[in-house]
Design an enzyme around this catalytic site. Sequence first.
Site, PDB file in Angstrom:
ATOM      1  N   CYS A 209       8.291  77.268 -30.320  1.00  9.66           N
ATOM      2  CA  CYS A 209       9.622  76.643 -30.421  1.00  9.66           C
ATOM      3  C   CYS A 209      10.758  77.654 -30.300  1.00  9.66           C
ATOM      4  CB  CYS A 209       9.743  75.866 -31.726  1.00  9.66           C
ATOM      5  SG  CYS A 209       8.597  74.498 -31.815  1.00  9.66           S
TER       6      CYS A 209
ATOM      7  N   HIS B 295      17.468  74.725 -32.757  1.00  6.32           N
ATOM      8  CA  HIS B 295      16.206  74.111 -32.343  1.00  6.32           C
ATOM      9  C   HIS B 295      16.063  72.793 -33.106  1.00  6.32           C
ATOM     10  CE1 HIS B 295      12.123  73.188 -31.569  1.00  6.32           C
ATOM     11  NE2 HIS B 295      11.679  73.551 -32.755  1.00  6.32           N
TER      12      HIS B 295
ATOM     13  N   ASN C 162      10.868  66.800 -31.394  1.00  4.28           N
ATOM     14  CA  ASN C 162      10.809  68.260 -31.234  1.00  4.28           C
ATOM     15  C   ASN C 162      10.209  68.562 -29.865  1.00  4.28           C
ATOM     16  OD1 ASN C 162      10.180  70.971 -31.286  1.00  4.28           O
ATOM     17  ND2 ASN C 162       9.224  70.953 -33.323  1.00  4.28           N
TER      18      ASN C 162
END
Length: 324
Positions: free
Chosen positions: A114, A251, A281
């Site tokens: 990520c 993020h 996500n």
Amino acid sequence: MTIRSVFLGAGCFLPERVLTNHELARMVDTSDDWIVQRTGIHERHVAAPNEFTSDLALKAARAALADAKVEADSIDLIVVATSTPDNTFPATAVAVQAGLGITTGAAFDLQAVCSGFVFGLSTVDALLRAGNFRRALLIGAETFSRILDWTDRTTCVLFGDGAGAIVLEAQEQPGGRGDRGVLTTHLRSDGRHKKKLYVDGGPGSTQTVGHLRMEGREVFRHAVTMITDVVVEAFKATGYTATDLDWFVPHQANKRIIDGSVHKLGIDPSKVIITVDRHGNTSAASIPLALCVGLADGRIKRGDLVMFEAMGGGFTWGAALVRL
Ligand code: ACO
């Protein structure tokens, strides 16, 4: 005068298929209420069976080139941040390069889960400032739907597919406070946490692709501290403070993590771009997707001071401060 990596444009792409929480509640033992309360996610996009990470990346790249008003053959560096490459090798970036008809320069993938976009931004920035390349495409692209265990309610509700891209160019800037470009980047990792968020397969271990496994509570426990630490480092390195920021583009893993970080850093919540509600996500794609949404709806403008931050598997984490 100083050389900086200056932002020229952004583009993104989301697969057509939208998977809602209500649909997920028919697949596993979960509910829209649980997912919204714990994560802020309402829906996510899922790639079609014949749609690969490189397809999403290529579409985002074309949109970014159009936004930047530059030709594909002026790009001499392509970096794709991804943990879901089309193949073990070659890099997804070379598929994008070929798709754009580029035969010169270099293209490679970067894997920091990520945190991939922030790690990619730091890498591209260093290569541009060193004079190795002149104009770069940095892409975050993922098809996490391919590595999810769709019977595991603790992970399958969290992730989505998508891609976002930006074009950066080495440009001389005056070297003062008004400089455009990447102003500072801060990267961290700590492999002691590698089993808290990982994929239980791979070419060297099982010769299978494997599925994502996560101790969600453990990731959550570390996230806010790690994120705020690197953001504070970026402030210290530049002399800017939370009140100077025009936008915070984090993020997008979980709305509660974002809210916790924003509160701890003293950032005005109205300056935060949130897309986790609609995208889930999307790992390395989440920051450029959020940037793209903020630019497209006119909230984020050229010249704005923008903080990016991410935390993910590894653990890896990082922050970057950019004047667009
Ligand atoms: N639906 C309903 N119940 C569920 C679900 C679900 N989808 N998933 C878990 N539960 C249950 C659990 O089984 C548990 O039940 P129990 O109390 O009977 O044991 C209960 O809900 C609470 O579970 P927790 O894991 O404690 O829930 P939590 O509030 O921590 O939320 C979550 C879970 C959303 C995963 C959270 O921990 C989180 O967001 N963690 C961070 C994830 C993250 O940020 N990842 C970022 C990096 S991603 C990357 O790098 C690829």
